[in-house]
Design a protein around this motif. Sequence first.
Motif, PDB file in Angstrom:
ATOM      1  N   ARG A 172       0.816  -1.204   0.000  1.00 35.44           N
ATOM      2  CA  ARG A 172       0.000   0.000   0.000  1.00 35.44           C
ATOM      3  C   ARG A 172       0.862   1.272   0.000  1.00 35.44           C
ATOM      4  N   GLU A 173       1.999   1.213   0.668  1.00 35.55           N
ATOM      5  CA  GLU A 173       2.852   2.402   0.734  1.00 35.55           C
ATOM      6  C   GLU A 173       3.381   2.780  -0.650  1.00 35.55           C
ATOM      7  N   THR A 174       3.772   1.780  -1.451  1.00 38.29           N
ATOM      8  CA  THR A 174       4.285   2.059  -2.793  1.00 38.29           C
ATOM      9  C   THR A 174       3.182   2.608  -3.699  1.00 38.29           C
ATOM     10  N   VAL A 175       1.981   2.008  -3.590  1.00 38.42           N
ATOM     11  CA  VAL A 175       0.864   2.490  -4.391  1.00 38.42           C
ATOM     12  C   VAL A 175       0.513   3.927  -4.016  1.00 38.42           C
ATOM     13  N   ALA A 176       0.475   4.194  -2.704  1.00 33.83           N
ATOM     14  CA  ALA A 176       0.143   5.555  -2.250  1.00 33.83           C
ATOM     15  C   ALA A 176       1.195   6.554  -2.728  1.00 33.83           C
ATOM     16  N   LYS A 177       2.478   6.133  -2.695  1.00 38.49           N
ATOM     17  CA  LYS A 177       3.527   7.046  -3.152  1.00 38.49           C
ATOM     18  C   LYS A 177       3.382   7.331  -4.654  1.00 38.49           C
ATOM     19  N   SER A 178       3.058   6.314  -5.443  1.00 36.78           N
ATOM     20  CA  SER A 178       2.873   6.532  -6.891  1.00 36.78           C
ATOM     21  C   SER A 178       1.708   7.468  -7.153  1.00 36.78           C
ATOM     22  N   LEU A 179       0.630   7.289  -6.408  1.00 33.75           N
ATOM     23  CA  LEU A 179      -0.527   8.168  -6.598  1.00 33.75           C
ATOM     24  C   LEU A 179      -0.200   9.599  -6.156  1.00 33.75           C
ATOM     25  N   ASP A 180       0.551   9.735  -5.047  1.00 34.71           N
ATOM     26  CA  ASP A 180       0.958  11.077  -4.627  1.00 34.71           C
ATOM     27  C   ASP A 180       1.858  11.734  -5.663  1.00 34.71           C
ATOM     28  N   ASP A 181       2.753  10.958  -6.255  1.00 36.81           N
ATOM     29  CA  ASP A 181       3.616  11.514  -7.295  1.00 36.81           C
ATOM     30  C   ASP A 181       2.793  11.967  -8.507  1.00 36.81           C
TER      31      ASP A 181
END
Length: 426
Positions: A256-265
């Motif tokens: 979830r952390e990687t997905v959230a970071k991609s969406l934030d980017d």
Amino acid sequence: MTRAPLGAPPSRKGTLRPEDEPVQTTGPRLGERIMAAVNRDPRTAPHGTRNDALLAAVLAAAAVCVCLFTDEARRPDALGWTLLLTAHAPVVWRRRRPLLVLAGVAALIVPYHALDNNHLAPTPAAYVALYTVAVTGRPLRTILTGVTGVAVSTSVMLTVSTHQAVELLRISGWIIAVLFCGIDVRYYREYVRAIVERAEKAERTREEEARRRVAEERLRIARDLHDLLAHTITLIGVQTSVAAHVLAADPERLDRETVAKSLDDIAETCRTARGELRTTLEVLREHGLPDARGPLPGLDGLPDLVAAARLAGARVDQDLRVRTDPPPVVGAAAYRIVQEALTNAVRHAGPRPAVRLRLYDEPGALRVSVTDDGTGPTPGGPAGFGLIGMRERARSVGGTLDAGPRPDGGFEVTAALPLTMGKGTV
């Protein structure tokens, strides 16, 4: 009686606002009409034949009145009346063949004078013919025509009466005055024509300059939008692919952390692109400020470009050694070239490309070099505007740009931008 509701606009019935008042249009005044007739070339004037026919009729009527009411002793006989009235007929074509008209008038009034008829009656027609020759011909031809006319008239009068010949020489000053009046009017018309032509040429130059600036501005905006949208869409595409891969790779162990970071980017990229797009659109709306172009990107924005490329998966090695601040337009050109080169590397060089960015200054020039280890654009693929835009960026500030595959593999973009001149638009 009904009243208008409170706050309703007042009725316009019976009220005339200044912008609703009828405009009083008046035609050209008499003086303006006279000056327009003086400035106009008689050979191209509208209704010239009709006007000359009326002029010939008026001159003939005046000649008849002169013969009837002055000097009864020299009133013409039948032949004299025929010569007098016929001498006014060529005046109708004075604009088309000035010299032939003058010759025709002279051929008719010379025998008229030789018969010792009223010498004043045909004079206005002769002066009109002389004036037409002077105002439409070259000055040398006009002077030679006048001298020839005086000489022929004097010779004819000598056969009639020496006293009349001397009298003709005495009043020949009027002939010279008419000729020089025509020459002056000719020169004045040429002067007015030259002023009008210069004004028209200046107006055409201003229109061409305006069209050129519009074309340059459209090209600049097209480059800006291409660089902005291509860079942003490429980053969003890469970041979306990362998020999709994480979601599809192992749903049971979702990071979830990687997905959230991609969406934030993705969200941050969209916010940055929206700000740059708003700046570009604000420039388009500034009709009254043609030089207002918003803040130009510069070399200080290169670290953000490198960070965005690394975020998209590229391994970027940067070497930035710029000791002097370039002109704003040169810095903006370098920024856009690096932006497009990094975008192309992320898009075409394959997964996790190795990119090397070098930027340094030397005497009189700013050097830009972006290389990667990928294959470059797919041969036969759809042609884009990236390389064209980079070359236009370099040329707009007086620089040069080369782009193409490297001998040992990969793709290379090199540019040399002058530091001593910042002409053009970015």
